[in-house]
Enzyme design. Structure first.
Site, PDB file in Angstrom:
ATOM      1  CG  ASP A 231      -2.254   0.721   0.943  1.00 59.08           C
ATOM      2  OD1 ASP A 231      -2.178   1.845   0.425  1.00 59.08           O
ATOM      3  OD2 ASP A 231      -3.342   0.210   1.258  1.00 59.08           O
ATOM      4  CG  HIS A 254      -1.034   1.519  -3.214  1.00 61.77           C
ATOM      5  ND1 HIS A 254      -2.312   1.311  -2.785  1.00 61.77           N
ATOM      6  CD2 HIS A 254      -0.641   0.360  -3.800  1.00 61.77           C
ATOM      7  CE1 HIS A 254      -2.687   0.064  -3.087  1.00 61.77           C
ATOM      8  NE2 HIS A 254      -1.693  -0.526  -3.695  1.00 61.77           N
TER       9      HIS A 254
END
Ligand SMILES: *[C@@H]1O[C@H](CO)[C@@H](O)[C@H](O)[C@H]1NC(C)=O
Ligand SMILES: *[C@@H]1O[C@H](CO)[C@@H](O)[C@H](O)[C@H]1NC(C)=O
Ligand SMILES: *[C@@H]1O[C@H](CO)[C@@H](O)[C@H](O)[C@H]1NC(C)=O
Length: 405
Positions: A231, A254
């Site tokens: 993430d 991310h």
């Protein structure tokens, strides 16, 4: 001659004994507390929580210039959720983590000190001058939690591996953090933190395994670290001000995000965020500001500078349409005074630049300067915008909605 010596000797005795009476009790003579001396074994199997707590009590209560909790190398310590609470007596508290600490292997194996507070595994609270260092490893054993997360039959509120709450002047440096059940490190209400030389690793597909999350904190520096997670590498959330992020190598992951802000109509703000000299390799986003529709507050004075992109997806993005379901319309978190400067490299998607702002409020003073993002797969890349005011100087791709100087 003799008399002088006696007087001198008496002086020494009086001086030293008064010093002993006032400052030292027997265990205060040591200012270093090794968990092995408190019954920890370090075989990776025993529950060592008790020994760690006992060693912590002495570390925290010692009155010295500094006091050190030692977790020795070449040993592995299995710990249940463990909360290191301050305030402590010494102005500097070192946690010298040279060995490895691991969480229980299974979800059922976790024993919570308080069933209503399952937010984190290792937690440090209300400790000023805390220094966590030593080159060791923190392994959150996240795999069963990730499986549970993706199984609808399994209810899990996955915990953070390492949480700092209300720690002034925190230093965290030189550790490796792997496989957290959720985010690896979170900072809440910590003012004046320096975080450096970390290596954070979790599989690409592991859910919500952010590197570092920051909220309600100010004057935080995060530098020279490598983050490869499932993430966000770093997420800067509500109540964060004066956050400097320098020299981060991010990917997979991310990217680095401001937000998301304003979930469920909340008023949430961040300002003075500076992200510089970072590389994004194969990330699903690069530098991103994301806000929920229907929120309130602001994200302002945000600069992303000297960024290298390697096959990043959505490398430059302001997204005010984040999860647009369940939202109140007509409100938005105000985004203003944002600069993207010297951002170069390749995008794997066509959407090199997306500036998608809310129609009720618009993003203002958005400045792009020295952008050169090309396709990693030989396609055309483009920029798209909605409701954004600002300037673009020397931008590839061309950003039609911004004016040029
Ligand atoms: C940029 O970041 C890298 C690590 O990614 C570091 O080695 C280098 O020293 C940094 N350079 C500057 C000018 O900050
Ligand atoms: C980027 O990631 C790819 C795939 O993981 C890897 O092969 C490559 O070496 C990385 N590039 C850099 C500059 O680290
Ligand atoms: C933009 O990057 C491409 C690919 O690296 C390069 O060929 C081109 O010369 C660059 N353009 C400018 C204006 O720097």
């Amino acid at each position: 001659m003799e008399l002088q010596f006696v007087v001198f000797a008496m002086f020494v005795i009086v001086a030293s004994s008064s010093c002993l009476c006032v400052r030292l009790t027997s265990h205060d003579l040591r200012h270093s507390f090794n968990v092995l001396d408190y019954g920890a074994v370090g075989n990776g199997k025993n529950d060592e929580s008790r020994a760690f707590m006992d060693a912590w009590k002495d570390t925290c209560s010692a009155i010295y210039e500094s006091s050190t909790l030692v977790i020795p190398k070449e040993k592995t310590f299995m710990l249940q959720p463990l909360w290191f609470m301050g305030p402590c007596n010494s102005p500097t508290i070192y946690v010298k983590l040279e060995g490895t600490i691991i969480a229980p292997n299974t979800i059922e194996g976790w024993k919570w000190p308080n069933e209503n507070d399952r937010g984190s595994w290792i937690r440090f609270s209300y400790i000023n001058g805390l220094v966590v260092y030593g080159g060791g490893l923190i392994d959150g054993k996240g795999a069963p939690w990730w499986d549970c997360y993706s199984n609808v039959m399994c209810e899990s509120e996955n915990p953070t591996a390492l949480h700092f709450h209300a720690c002034e002047n925190l230093i965290l440096t030189g550790l490796t953090h792997i496989n957290s059940p959720r985010n690896h490190i979170s900072l809440n209400a910590c003012h004046g933190s320096q975080i450096s030389k970390l290596h954070i690793i979790a599989p690409n597909e592991s859910p919500n395994t952010d590197g570092i999350d920051i909220a309600e904190s100010s004057n935080v520096v995060i530098e020279n670290s490598k983050m490869e997670t499932g993430d966000d590498c770093i997420a800067i959330n509500h109540g964060s001000t004066s956050i400097d992020i320098v020299g981060i190598f991010c990917g997979p992951g991310h990217g680095i995000s401001v937000g998301s802000l304003g979930r469920n109509g909340a008023e949430e703000s961040v300002e003075k965020i500076y992200v510089r000299n970072c590389t994004f390799n194969g990330t699903t986003n690069g530098v991103r500001i994301k806000t929920w529709m229907g929120g309130n507050g602001y994200a302002r004075k945000v600069t992303f500078e000297d960024i290298i992109l390697i096959e990043a997806n959505n490398p430059v993005i302001i997204d005010q349409e984040y999860n647009p379901y369940d939202s109140l319309y007509g409100y938005a978190v105000k985004v203003s005074d944002v600069t993207f400067r010297n951002i170069r490299g390749t995008s794997i998607s066509k959407h090199a630049i997306q500036l998608h702002c809310d129609g009720s409020i618009s993003c203002t003073n958005i400045i792009l300067e020295g952008i050169n993002i090309t396709s990693s797969i030989g396609e055309e890349v483009h920029a798209s915008c909605k409701n954004v005011n600002g300037i673009c100087n020397s931008c590839i791709p061309y950003v039609p909605c911004l004016s040029q100087e």
